[in-house]
Design a protein around this motif. Sequence first.
Motif, PDB file in Angstrom:
ATOM      1  N   GLY A   1       0.818  -1.202   0.000  1.00 36.92           N
ATOM      2  CA  GLY A   1       0.000   0.000   0.000  1.00 36.92           C
ATOM      3  C   GLY A   1       0.852   1.254   0.000  1.00 36.92           C
ATOM      4  N   ASP A   2       0.321   2.320   0.581  1.00 37.74           N
ATOM      5  CA  ASP A   2       1.034   3.596   0.625  1.00 37.74           C
ATOM      6  C   ASP A   2       1.832   3.721   1.917  1.00 37.74           C
TER       7      ASP A   2
ATOM      8  N   ARG B   1       3.370   5.687   5.142  1.00 33.30           N
ATOM      9  CA  ARG B   1       2.779   6.753   5.947  1.00 33.30           C
ATOM     10  C   ARG B   1       3.517   8.075   5.760  1.00 33.30           C
TER      11      ARG B   1
ATOM     12  N   THR C   1      -4.598   0.956   0.150  1.00 32.47           N
ATOM     13  CA  THR C   1      -4.767   1.894   1.258  1.00 32.47           C
ATOM     14  C   THR C   1      -6.226   2.289   1.424  1.00 32.47           C
TER      15      THR C   1
ATOM     16  N   ARG D   1      -7.815  -0.493   3.259  1.00 38.35           N
ATOM     17  CA  ARG D   1      -7.270  -0.517   4.620  1.00 38.35           C
ATOM     18  C   ARG D   1      -7.961   0.522   5.500  1.00 38.35           C
ATOM     19  N   GLU D   2      -8.139   1.726   4.964  1.00 39.39           N
ATOM     20  CA  GLU D   2      -8.814   2.774   5.727  1.00 39.39           C
ATOM     21  C   GLU D   2     -10.282   2.424   5.975  1.00 39.39           C
TER      22      GLU D   2
END
Length: 317
Positions: free
Chosen positions: A19-20, A22, A94, A97-98
Amino acid sequence: MRIPALGLALGVGIDALIGDPRRGHPVAVFGTAAGALEKRMYADSRARGAAYTAVCVGATAALGVAADRLTRRRPAARIAVTAAATWAVLGGTTLRREARAIAAPLTAGDLSAARERLPYLVGRDPSGLDATGIARAVVESVAENTSDAVVAPLFWGAVAGLPGLLAYRAVNTLDAMVGHRTPRHTNFGWASARLDDAANWVPARLTGLLTAAAAPLSGGSARTTWRILRRDGAAHPSPNSGRCEASAAGALGLRLGGRNVYAGRVEDRPALGDGRAPEPADIARANRLSAAVGAASAALAAAWAARPAPTTEGPRP
């Protein structure tokens, strides 16, 4: 300006795995630079905003053109650059995930924690939302951003190569930064918002079609999804988001739309779909649908990138 299918597939795989980050994400670096430029160029003017948009998108596209030319005769470097660029512009992992991070406290009945987490994903005011309102906000955001964060960048990468990958993400980021109808950005952000609408016109409709095809994976019907998409897709105030949200409503058997509050600004949107109101458990279903649409769009993009190059030879005597 074609991109190698292997590089695109590797980028999709990297996004799926990590993913991304942080901190230090390339899109965040672009956003910081664009924010600094806005302070220098800002004026309550459409012309000034159009110039700002042209500089930001043009510079990003130029970076893609340079990378394309520098790696044209270096296959390994071209694959690596394509993989890195694809990973940088994608956001599907992401996004989901959020959505899960909101669904967990919401399912546990911790409404306060879910409200606190919601702004990481959605721009609307969470203070007055109950569990149904939060679930609807998340499902709608997952539906819309499946197009913005997955289908659209892959589409532009497939049809326009590295410049398309990078320029699309610049366009979409600028829309998120200045494309809202606030007093400061109504005029200055007009060009960014309209360019984003144009860039997402085809991907949003492709997202609707892929959602209909994937509907059985989430317990829905492709035929019902297509019917809801055709009937309700144009009802949304956005020319593109409605296609994504209406198709998700049809595939999940939900009713989306209604009243949204954004920093004191109220929008009453028409209902999309014929089903029930969303529940916390529907967030996981929306994530599964999003993942299926993302996988299908990645396969299509890779297939397009892998097609034989057109011949430039003339007819033989």
